[in-house]
Design an enzyme around this catalytic site. Sequence first.
Site, PDB file in Angstrom:
ATOM      1  N   ARG A  65      -7.516   0.176  -6.768  1.00 47.16           N
ATOM      2  CA  ARG A  65      -7.671   1.256  -5.786  1.00 47.16           C
ATOM      3  C   ARG A  65      -7.797   2.586  -6.541  1.00 47.16           C
ATOM      4  NH1 ARG A  65      -4.210   1.245  -0.549  1.00 47.16           N
ATOM      5  NH2 ARG A  65      -6.081   2.345   0.129  1.00 47.16           N
ATOM      6  N   ARG A 116       0.870  -1.182   0.000  1.00 49.56           N
ATOM      7  CA  ARG A 116       0.000   0.000   0.000  1.00 49.56           C
ATOM      8  C   ARG A 116       0.905   1.230   0.000  1.00 49.56           C
ATOM      9  NH1 ARG A 116       2.310   1.777   3.778  1.00 49.56           N
ATOM     10  NH2 ARG A 116       0.848   3.495   3.784  1.00 49.56           N
ATOM     11  N   GLY A 117       0.256   2.395  -0.093  1.00 49.22           N
ATOM     12  CA  GLY A 117       1.059   3.620  -0.207  1.00 49.22           C
ATOM     13  C   GLY A 117       1.246   3.945  -1.686  1.00 49.22           C
ATOM     14  N   ALA A 118       1.127   5.245  -2.015  1.00 53.35           N
ATOM     15  CA  ALA A 118       1.070   5.657  -3.417  1.00 53.35           C
ATOM     16  C   ALA A 118       2.243   5.136  -4.268  1.00 53.35           C
ATOM     17  CB  ALA A 118       1.018   7.184  -3.466  1.00 53.35           C
ATOM     18  N   GLN A 153      -2.125   2.605   9.981  1.00 53.63           N
ATOM     19  CA  GLN A 153      -0.815   2.585   9.308  1.00 53.63           C
ATOM     20  C   GLN A 153       0.236   3.355  10.092  1.00 53.63           C
ATOM     21  OE1 GLN A 153      -3.756   3.217   7.828  1.00 53.63           O
ATOM     22  NE2 GLN A 153      -3.784   2.688   5.670  1.00 53.63           N
ATOM     23  N   ASP A 186      -1.589  10.832  -1.817  1.00 47.31           N
ATOM     24  CA  ASP A 186      -1.926   9.799  -2.797  1.00 47.31           C
ATOM     25  C   ASP A 186      -2.223  10.403  -4.163  1.00 47.31           C
ATOM     26  OD1 ASP A 186      -2.919   8.980   0.067  1.00 47.31           O
ATOM     27  OD2 ASP A 186      -2.287   7.178  -1.000  1.00 47.31           O
ATOM     28  N   ASN A 196      -5.019  12.808   0.737  1.00 44.69           N
ATOM     29  CA  ASN A 196      -4.179  11.954   1.584  1.00 44.69           C
ATOM     30  C   ASN A 196      -5.106  11.207   2.541  1.00 44.69           C
ATOM     31  OD1 ASN A 196      -1.510  11.054   2.293  1.00 44.69           O
ATOM     32  ND2 ASN A 196      -1.751  12.118   4.237  1.00 44.69           N
ATOM     33  N   LYS A 197      -4.521  10.348   3.350  1.00 44.14           N
ATOM     34  CA  LYS A 197      -5.306   9.506   4.254  1.00 44.14           C
ATOM     35  C   LYS A 197      -6.294  10.335   5.063  1.00 44.14           C
ATOM     36  CE  LYS A 197      -5.062   5.897   4.425  1.00 44.14           C
ATOM     37  NZ  LYS A 197      -5.957   5.094   3.545  1.00 44.14           N
TER      38      LYS A 197
HETATM   39  O1  MRU Z   1      -4.514   3.352   2.182  1.00 44.86           O
HETATM   40  P1  MRU Z   1      -3.031   3.445   2.083  1.00 44.86           P
HETATM   41  O2  MRU Z   1      -2.293   2.925   3.263  1.00 44.86           O
HETATM   42  O3  MRU Z   1      -2.493   2.915   0.771  1.00 44.86           O
HETATM   43  O4  MRU Z   1      -2.851   5.008   2.032  1.00 44.86           O
HETATM   44  C1  MRU Z   1      -1.716   5.584   1.611  1.00 44.86           C
HETATM   45  C2  MRU Z   1      -1.086   6.239   2.736  1.00 44.86           C
HETATM   46  O5  MRU Z   1      -0.383   5.630   3.489  1.00 44.86           O
HETATM   47  C3  MRU Z   1      -1.252   7.649   2.965  1.00 44.86           C
HETATM   48  O6  MRU Z   1      -2.356   8.244   2.492  1.00 44.86           O
HETATM   49  C4  MRU Z   1       0.069   8.332   2.747  1.00 44.86           C
HETATM   50  O7  MRU Z   1       0.125   9.374   3.611  1.00 44.86           O
HETATM   51  C5  MRU Z   1       0.296   8.755   1.346  1.00 44.86           C
HETATM   52  S1  MRU Z   1       0.927   7.489   0.373  1.00 44.86           S
HETATM   53  C6  MRU Z   1       2.539   7.970   0.218  1.00 44.86           C
END
Ligand code: MRU
Length: 369
Positions: free
Chosen positions: A95, A54-56, A208, A249, A259-260
């Site tokens: 996603r 996960r994560g961009a 996370q 993201d 972002n999250k």
């Molecule tokens: O749902 P996730 O864990 O894939 O979300 C991504 C993230 O961890 C955050 O939004 C993060 O701050 C940005 S991704 C580099």
Amino acid sequence: MNVNGRHYRTIWVKKDDESIIRIIDQRRLPHELVIEDLTAVDDVAAAIKDMHVRGAGLIGAAAGYGMYLAALEAEKGNSFDDYLNAAGKKLISTRPTAVNLKWAVNRQLKAIMKGDSPADKVAIALKTANDIADEDADYCRRIGEHGVKIIEGIAAGKNGNPVNILTHCNAGWLAFVDYGSATSPVYAAFDKGINLHVWVDETRPRNQGASLTAWELGQHGVPHTVIPDNAGGHLMQHGLVDMVIVGTDRTTYTGDVANKTGTYLKALAAKDNDIPFYVALPSSTFDWEIRDGRKEIPIEERDPDEVRYIEGICEGEIKRVLLTPKNSNAANYAFDVTPSELVTGLITERGICAANEADILNLYPEHKG
Ligand code: MRU
């Protein structure tokens, strides 16, 4: 980055068998370090959807390798290009919010279609996947080089007291191939000997921050404290936060930041308390087509059970327990959008700029017009 003194990336090709892609299964952290093998594009799609990765940045890199595995599969059939196009659609659908996914698939398709034969296309797909991963690591390292200057500036006014940095979710090396975006300046500053401390938002519902950011900061020896998501405002009011750095993201070319979920509330609190709020991102996370992030960025809605249940370790076993009344409904909006006017600056691989169209396009003139 290092885990128990050994260097890891989050995704790599198996040394003695190039048809196998290896990842760290992030669902098991911080309790177990489990390496998983992915051997088909469907494995990669499932790993992204179910958040083994996960994560961009990392889901972009995973999609790159997914397209390579799809090319290996297509080589055995007779409609190579159709198979690849369908695989790309499948990966993109896993996603919706992180734009790196679409960016990586489109980069792969453009490169692969230039190949003359299936074998040639497979070779191109592997090279492109490796390029995407290497570039992600390199860009994140450079984000650290630029961002460290901001931390140095704040440290200069602290008389040796720690610089307190608040971060949300995990935009660390686990969210990319290496270094991370929001954490890269933190690691760079720590490695330079700057006295710092990180407030880590736990980041409900999937935690996370508590599970991943806390783990990776701990592996690097960075002092940190996990806090409930709602504590940030209080800390800011009491002078206990010097700056906020988060990842993203998807960021529009006008500077709106997805972002999250919960990031927007931190940005509002930072503004109210006159605390700088920075967003760190590689260029692969810019959306060069969308103007108004609030209206146009698709926000992923995940399974409400992620809100209703919580997972942790109990007597050596990972267990999931119900938090809410059995019949309560829950809603799980995974991201929110922080409008550009709440963002102090964007830390990119090319330098730091204000979160507005003119400054972003000055840094990336190839996207003008
Ligand atoms: O749902 P996730 O864990 O894939 O979300 C991504 C993230 O961890 C955050 O939004 C993060 O701050 C940005 S991704 C580099």
